[in-house]
Design an enzyme around this catalytic site. Sequence first.
Site, PDB file in Angstrom:
ATOM      1  N   HIS A   1       3.027   2.743 -32.570  1.00 11.09           N
ATOM      2  CA  HIS A   1       3.648   3.723 -31.751  1.00 11.09           C
ATOM      3  C   HIS A   1       3.951   5.143 -32.914  1.00 11.09           C
ATOM      4  CE1 HIS A   1       4.387   0.140 -29.306  1.00 11.09           C
ATOM      5  NE2 HIS A   1       5.009  -0.569 -30.667  1.00 11.09           N
TER       6      HIS A   1
ATOM      7  N   GLU B   1      10.189  -6.103 -18.077  1.00  6.56           N
ATOM      8  CA  GLU B   1       9.626  -6.009 -16.930  1.00  6.56           C
ATOM      9  C   GLU B   1       7.732  -6.034 -16.906  1.00  6.56           C
ATOM     10  OE1 GLU B   1       8.633  -1.867 -19.254  1.00  6.56           O
ATOM     11  OE2 GLU B   1      10.984  -0.815 -19.233  1.00  6.56           O
TER      12      GLU B   1
ATOM     13  N   ARG C   1      16.248  15.777 -26.077  1.00  8.68           N
ATOM     14  CA  ARG C   1      15.334  16.964 -27.795  1.00  8.68           C
ATOM     15  C   ARG C   1      14.397  17.448 -27.063  1.00  8.68           C
ATOM     16  NH1 ARG C   1      13.643  11.642 -29.123  1.00  8.68           N
ATOM     17  NH2 ARG C   1      10.847  11.820 -29.814  1.00  8.68           N
TER      18      ARG C   1
HETATM   19  C1  MV4 Z   1       5.498  -1.043 -22.057  1.00  6.52           C
HETATM   20  C2  MV4 Z   1       4.356  -0.673 -21.808  1.00  6.52           C
HETATM   21  C3  MV4 Z   1       2.741  -2.664 -21.163  1.00  6.52           C
HETATM   22  N1  MV4 Z   1       3.948  -2.474 -20.633  1.00  6.52           N
HETATM   23  N2  MV4 Z   1       5.591  -1.618 -20.841  1.00  6.52           N
HETATM   24  C4  MV4 Z   1       5.382   1.198 -26.538  1.00  6.52           C
HETATM   25  C5  MV4 Z   1       7.509   1.557 -26.723  1.00  6.52           C
HETATM   26  C6  MV4 Z   1       7.447   1.833 -25.995  1.00  6.52           C
HETATM   27  N3  MV4 Z   1       8.153   3.252 -25.818  1.00  6.52           N
HETATM   28  C7  MV4 Z   1       6.793   1.152 -25.086  1.00  6.52           C
HETATM   29  N4  MV4 Z   1       5.951   0.765 -25.735  1.00  6.52           N
HETATM   30  C8  MV4 Z   1       5.022   0.001 -24.396  1.00  6.52           C
HETATM   31  N5  MV4 Z   1       6.171  -0.544 -23.186  1.00  6.52           N
HETATM   32  C9  MV4 Z   1       4.799  -2.159 -20.214  1.00  6.52           C
HETATM   33  N6  MV4 Z   1       6.141  -2.523 -19.406  1.00  6.52           N
HETATM   34  C10 MV4 Z   1       3.271  -0.780 -23.038  1.00  6.52           C
HETATM   35  C11 MV4 Z   1       3.499   0.462 -24.168  1.00  6.52           C
HETATM   36  C12 MV4 Z   1       2.931   0.593 -25.419  1.00  6.52           C
HETATM   37  C13 MV4 Z   1       2.972   1.980 -26.104  1.00  6.52           C
HETATM   38  C14 MV4 Z   1       3.621   2.650 -24.687  1.00  6.52           C
HETATM   39  C15 MV4 Z   1       3.347   4.123 -25.185  1.00  6.52           C
HETATM   40  C16 MV4 Z   1       2.440   5.057 -25.974  1.00  6.52           C
HETATM   41  C17 MV4 Z   1       1.645   3.642 -26.945  1.00  6.52           C
HETATM   42  C18 MV4 Z   1       1.957   2.549 -26.894  1.00  6.52           C
HETATM   43  C19 MV4 Z   1       1.735   1.321 -27.471  1.00  6.52           C
HETATM   44  C20 MV4 Z   1       1.613   0.335 -27.676  1.00  6.52           C
HETATM   45  C21 MV4 Z   1       2.335  -0.119 -26.079  1.00  6.52           C
END
Ligand code: MV4
Length: 516
Positions: free
Chosen positions: A234, A199, A291
Site C-alpha cells: 500500500h 465490499e 490534500r
Molecule cells: C479493494 C481491492 C479490491 N476490491 N477493494 C487497498 C487499500 C485501500 N485503499 C483499498 N485497497 C483495495 N481495495 C475491493 N473491493 C483491492 C485493494 C488493493 C489496492 C488498492 C489500491 C492500490 C493498491 C492495492 C493493493 C492491494 C489491494
Amino acid sequence: MFKKILIANRGEIAVRVIRACRELGVGSVAVYSEVDRAALHVRKADEAYSIGPAPAGESYLRIDKLLQVAANCGADAIHPGYGFLSENAEFARACAKAGIKFIGPRAEAMEIMGSKTSGRRAMQSAGIPLVPGSTTALARDEAVKVAAQVGYPVMLKAAAGGGGKGMRLVRTAQELESAFDGASSEAQRAFGNGEVYVEKWIENPRHIEIQILADEHGHCVYLGERECSLQRRHQKVLEEAPSAVVEPELRRRMGEAAVGVAKAAGYTNAGTVEFLVDRQKNFYFLEMNTRLQVEHPVTELVTGLDLVELQINIAAGKPLPFAQEDVHLHGHAIECRIYAEDPENNFFPSPGKITRLITAAGPGVREDSGVYEGWQVPLEYDPLLAKLIVWARTRKQAIARMQRALDEYFIGGIKTNLPLFRKILLDPGFCKGEIHTGYLDHILGQAGPAHQEKSPSKKAIPQEENGENTRLQLAAIGAAFFAAAGKGANTNGAPARNGEATSAWKTMARREAMRD
Ligand code: MV4
C-alpha cells in the site's frame, strides 16, 4: 494575496511549497524538529522556527505549536503538505479559528471523506459508481447477510481505514466471521474505531486517481488521471500520467464523476478522487484524498499547471483562471519515489548520512528532493528522499528517459530503492502498460529480490529487450564504479551499494568490450 505562508511539513514537499511561495512573492516559513535543524527545507525557507523534539507527535503534529509560530511570525496562511496534519479536520478548524487560512478544503469536507462509509453514502446519493457493498458499518451477522447478497469473494474494510489496515479478503462464507473479528480488532487498534463494512472484491484492479481543483466560487475542474497501480504494501512506488488504459471517453466519464464527488462534498482546493478500475474498465469510487498528493508532479508535467500555485491562489479567494475546456494533456510523465530503504533487506528503512549525491538532469527531467549531500537522513519520518520525475512525448520515450535519468542518479552512504526502478523499467509487462495493484509483487516475486539479480544474460532478457540490456549493464557499471570510489567516504559502516555487479574490474572490462 497572503504575505507569509507557514509550511507545516518537512522534506521534499516543504521545499516544493517554498518554491511556489518564492515565485508568487509570498514569504515562506519553515518549522523543524530537533533532528531537522539542518534539513533542506529549513535552508530554503525565508524564516525557520524550531517546534520541538524529533517524534512527530511532539513537533510536526503539534497544532498548538504550529499556530503559536504562525502568530509570532505573522503568517497569514498555513500549507500542510501531505501526511502529518494535512487531512486533520481539527487542524483546519483550529486554523480558521485563529484567523489563519488553511490551504486546503474546509474541515466539513474533510470529515465527510474521513469515514469511508460516510464517503460512500455521500457518493451514492450523488450517483457516483461505488464498489457494490454496504454504505454503513455492520454488525457481524449483518456482514454475513450483505456478503451473501453481493457474492463472494468480498472485502471487509475498516470504516476509518486507509493504507490496507483493517482490510480482509474473504473468499467463502465459512471464513467471514473470524475475518470480521480480525478486521475489526485491527481497525480498533490502528484507528481507535473498529467499524467494518463489506465490499465486493475486485480482482487485480488498477488504482487510477483523478486530480481535481475546486475554487471557492463553485468552479471545479478535473486534470486527468494518474496511474498508481505500482505499489508495495500500500505504498506507491511509481506513478504515471496518463494511464495506458484510459481513453479520452473514459477520462471524461471518470473526470466528471470526480467533479461530482467534489461537488457532493462541498469540496474546495486541490483534491484527488481514487478509483478502482477493473479489467472491463468499469470504475468505482474508492476514496477521496483531501490534500496535495506526493505524485502531483506527473499531473503538473502533462497539464503544464503549477498545482501548488493554484492551491495558494484558490485559498486566497481567487477564481480558477481557466475552465475545463482549457485543460489539455500533453505527453507522458513518470515519477519514481526514491526511498531510503534497502531492497536487499525487505525494504527496511535505511537512514544514515548521505555521503554522495549525484542527481539526474537534462531534457525532461525534474527532481523534487528534500535532501543534500552530507545530510543525515533521520529515522523518525517517512523515508522518502526525493522524487525523480520525467516528461517525454510518448510513454515509450518517457520510459527511456527515466532509465537514462536513473543511470545518472547515484546516492551513496545509505541504501535506496533505486535498483528496484531499474528492474521495473525493464519489465516487459510494465513496458506494455499491463499493470495492476498486484503487479509489483509479481515483478518482485518472479525475479527474486533485487540483490539476486545477476548481470543480465541473453537468456534472462527477451530478445526485443536487448536495447534495455545495454542500459542495465551501463547502470551496473555506474553503480559499481561509484560503490568502489565511495568506499573510503562511507562513514556509517553500511556496505557500499554494489549489488548489481560483481566487481569494478569486471564491469570496466565489460565497458571496454562494449566500445564501438
Ligand atoms: C479493494 C481491492 C479490491 N476490491 N477493494 C487497498 C487499500 C485501500 N485503499 C483499498 N485497497 C483495495 N481495495 C475491493 N473491493 C483491492 C485493494 C488493493 C489496492 C488498492 C489500491 C492500490 C493498491 C492495492 C493493493 C492491494 C489491494
